[in-house]
Design a protein around this motif. Structure first.
Motif, PDB file in Angstrom:
ATOM      1  N   ARG A 137      41.109  39.789  46.245  1.00  0.00           N
ATOM      2  CA  ARG A 137      42.174  38.930  45.707  1.00  0.00           C
ATOM      3  C   ARG A 137      43.061  39.725  44.755  1.00  0.00           C
ATOM      4  O   ARG A 137      42.827  40.921  44.532  1.00  0.00           O
ATOM      5  CB  ARG A 137      41.570  37.713  45.004  1.00  0.00           C
ATOM      6  CG  ARG A 137      40.589  38.051  43.914  1.00  0.00           C
ATOM      7  CD  ARG A 137      39.744  36.821  43.567  1.00  0.00           C
ATOM      8  NE  ARG A 137      38.650  37.122  42.665  1.00  0.00           N
ATOM      9  CZ  ARG A 137      38.714  37.039  41.349  1.00  0.00           C
ATOM     10  NH1 ARG A 137      39.833  36.672  40.758  1.00  0.00           N
ATOM     11  NH2 ARG A 137      37.670  37.312  40.595  1.00  0.00           N
ATOM     12  N   ILE A 182      45.686  41.842  42.700  1.00  0.00           N
ATOM     13  CA  ILE A 182      46.429  43.087  42.922  1.00  0.00           C
ATOM     14  C   ILE A 182      45.825  43.884  44.075  1.00  0.00           C
ATOM     15  O   ILE A 182      46.556  44.434  44.917  1.00  0.00           O
ATOM     16  CB  ILE A 182      46.440  43.913  41.609  1.00  0.00           C
ATOM     17  CG1 ILE A 182      47.281  43.182  40.544  1.00  0.00           C
ATOM     18  CG2 ILE A 182      46.962  45.318  41.855  1.00  0.00           C
ATOM     19  CD1 ILE A 182      47.143  43.757  39.134  1.00  0.00           C
ATOM     20  N   ASP A 218      34.993  44.644  48.224  1.00  0.00           N
ATOM     21  CA  ASP A 218      34.765  43.831  47.029  1.00  0.00           C
ATOM     22  C   ASP A 218      33.253  43.640  46.908  1.00  0.00           C
ATOM     23  O   ASP A 218      32.483  44.176  47.708  1.00  0.00           O
ATOM     24  CB  ASP A 218      35.519  42.496  47.100  1.00  0.00           C
ATOM     25  CG  ASP A 218      36.003  42.023  45.724  1.00  0.00           C
ATOM     26  OD1 ASP A 218      37.207  42.115  45.430  1.00  0.00           O
ATOM     27  OD2 ASP A 218      35.137  41.563  44.931  1.00  0.00           O
ATOM     28  N   ASP A 249      29.052  46.714  45.117  1.00  0.00           N
ATOM     29  CA  ASP A 249      29.363  46.806  43.689  1.00  0.00           C
ATOM     30  C   ASP A 249      29.758  48.261  43.446  1.00  0.00           C
ATOM     31  O   ASP A 249      28.948  49.170  43.690  1.00  0.00           O
ATOM     32  CB  ASP A 249      28.111  46.422  42.887  1.00  0.00           C
ATOM     33  CG  ASP A 249      28.289  46.599  41.384  1.00  0.00           C
ATOM     34  OD1 ASP A 249      29.302  47.196  40.964  1.00  0.00           O
ATOM     35  OD2 ASP A 249      27.407  46.139  40.639  1.00  0.00           O
ATOM     36  N   ASN A 258      40.776  49.937  42.203  1.00  0.00           N
ATOM     37  CA  ASN A 258      41.403  48.754  41.610  1.00  0.00           C
ATOM     38  C   ASN A 258      40.388  47.763  41.032  1.00  0.00           C
ATOM     39  O   ASN A 258      40.751  46.951  40.181  1.00  0.00           O
ATOM     40  CB  ASN A 258      42.253  48.072  42.694  1.00  0.00           C
ATOM     41  CG  ASN A 258      42.687  46.677  42.318  1.00  0.00           C
ATOM     42  OD1 ASN A 258      43.686  46.488  41.627  1.00  0.00           O
ATOM     43  ND2 ASN A 258      41.930  45.665  42.756  1.00  0.00           N
ATOM     44  N   TYR A 261      37.954  47.050  27.329  1.00  0.00           N
ATOM     45  CA  TYR A 261      38.923  47.196  28.430  1.00  0.00           C
ATOM     46  C   TYR A 261      39.946  48.295  28.117  1.00  0.00           C
ATOM     47  O   TYR A 261      40.289  49.105  28.981  1.00  0.00           O
ATOM     48  CB  TYR A 261      39.600  45.845  28.634  1.00  0.00           C
ATOM     49  CG  TYR A 261      40.541  45.738  29.816  1.00  0.00           C
ATOM     50  CD1 TYR A 261      40.046  45.575  31.106  1.00  0.00           C
ATOM     51  CD2 TYR A 261      41.923  45.756  29.629  1.00  0.00           C
ATOM     52  CE1 TYR A 261      40.920  45.454  32.182  1.00  0.00           C
ATOM     53  CE2 TYR A 261      42.791  45.623  30.694  1.00  0.00           C
ATOM     54  CZ  TYR A 261      42.283  45.466  31.976  1.00  0.00           C
ATOM     55  OH  TYR A 261      43.148  45.337  33.035  1.00  0.00           O
ATOM     56  N   ILE A 296      50.498  40.677  34.839  1.00  0.00           N
ATOM     57  CA  ILE A 296      50.609  40.324  36.261  1.00  0.00           C
ATOM     58  C   ILE A 296      49.895  38.984  36.474  1.00  0.00           C
ATOM     59  O   ILE A 296      48.770  38.790  35.986  1.00  0.00           O
ATOM     60  CB  ILE A 296      49.938  41.399  37.157  1.00  0.00           C
ATOM     61  CG1 ILE A 296      50.394  42.821  36.775  1.00  0.00           C
ATOM     62  CG2 ILE A 296      50.215  41.099  38.633  1.00  0.00           C
ATOM     63  CD1 ILE A 296      51.870  43.111  36.960  1.00  0.00           C
ATOM     64  N   THR A 349      47.569  36.837  38.022  1.00  0.00           N
ATOM     65  CA  THR A 349      46.410  36.853  38.926  1.00  0.00           C
ATOM     66  C   THR A 349      45.297  36.011  38.287  1.00  0.00           C
ATOM     67  O   THR A 349      45.449  35.507  37.165  1.00  0.00           O
ATOM     68  CB  THR A 349      45.848  38.288  39.115  1.00  0.00           C
ATOM     69  OG1 THR A 349      45.288  38.718  37.857  1.00  0.00           O
ATOM     70  CG2 THR A 349      46.899  39.279  39.573  1.00  0.00           C
TER      71      THR A 349
END
Ligand code: NAP
Length: 265
Positions: free
Chosen positions: A28, A30, A49, A75, A102, A166, A199, A201
């Motif tokens: 899903r 980006i 994913d 993973d 990503n 992050y 963005i 999402t």
């Protein structure tokens, strides 16, 4: 005419246009947009994913548009799972020479409330994940003498309240990118990073939910700070990724492109 060789004569430009790409976190957001854009550009795409089932919509969108894709479950922080998914991709579509790291998560909190699990989970998915996937895939790029690596950083790499984990991970992605560019350049492999701003999402929806603000209000507040006057979309990031993956981008490496609607003050 000057004596400068035509760019068309470079090994990059001579490379065939259609490649096999691997995009992580592509169920899903980006990642899904990047996978669909690379497929539209003619590449066969491994859509990875956490579970293969989660990749169904992205794969269906690609195949419905006439492209080729396979759903892969892994993973990214699990070395054995990454190797197994990569071997499936090689068997089903061929060896990948385009990689987009990503996959990502957030576990936001102010530092004094941030748990060790919050820290480890975020560093693990972004940095350990990009390390493991890149280490596995680069062997195919080096063998081919051609490759494109795109890593997802963030404007948060410059520091962001509530995102110590992050921000550290996304700054780390920039250091990883520059080192990959140095080590792999001689094998025809470029490595670049995209640092998106805001963005729309599920990730930004999650942030809005955590601070208890309706998403449309959250988007409106973010938009007021963005010089181009709108929030970003996954397709904005996919366009930048497509550029870095293009044959003619072979002289662009080790760069961080902020795709954020304007400079951050
Ligand atoms: P998203 O909608 O949350 O999608 C991220 C995807 O990565 C999800 O499908 C997620 O799966 C997957 N994923 C998470 N952990 C994984 C793992 N260990 N292994 C494999 N896949 C995993 O996020 P997004 O907004 O599209 O963000 C994509 C990338 O852009 C991330 O690296 C993010 O940090 C970066 N970015 C986003 C923004 C933004 O404003 N949205 C800004 C700057 C940078 P699950 O659904 O199972 O968790």
């Amino acid at each position: 005419m000057t004596g400068t060789p035509s760019p068309d004569a470079t090994p990059e430009a001579a490379a065939p246009a259609a490649r096999v790409a691997l995009v992580t976190g592509a169920a899903r957001g980006i990642g899904a947009a990047i996978a669909q854009r690379l497929a539209a550009d003619g590449h066969a795409v491994g859509v990875l994913d956490i579970t293969a089932d989660a990749c169904g919509d992205t794969v269906a969108a690609i195949t419905a548009a006439g492209g080729r894709a396979v759903a892969l479950g892994a993973d990214v922080a699990d070395a054995a799972a990454v190797e197994a998914a990569l071997s499936r991709l090689v068997d089903e579509l061929g060896a990948p020479t385009i990689l987009v790291n990503n996959a990502g998560i957030i576990r936001d909190n102010l530092l004094f409330k941030m748990t060790e699990d919050d820290w480890d989970a975020v560093l693990s998915v972004h940095l350990r994940g990009a390390f493991l996937v890149t280490r596995a895939v680069q062997a195919h790029m080096v063998a081919a003498g051609w490759g494109r690596i795109v890593n997802l950083s963030s404007t948060s790499a410059l520091g962001n309240r509530g995102q110590a984990n992050y921000a550290a991970a996304k700054a780390g992605m920039q250091g990883l990118t520059k080192t990959l560019a140095l080590e792999l350049g001689r094998y025809g492999v470029t490595a670049n990073a995209i640092a998106p701003g805001f963005i729309q999402t599920d990730m930004t929806r999650q942030t809005a939910a955590r601070i208890g603000v309706p998403f449309d209000e959250f988007v409106a507040a973010a938009t007021r700070e963005i010089p181009v006057g709108r929030a970003g979309t996954p397709d904005d990031i996919a366009a930048a990724a497509a550029f870095f993956c293009a044959p003619e981008a072979g002289f662009v490496s080790g760069q961080v492109l902020y795709v954020a609607g304007g400079p951050r003050a």
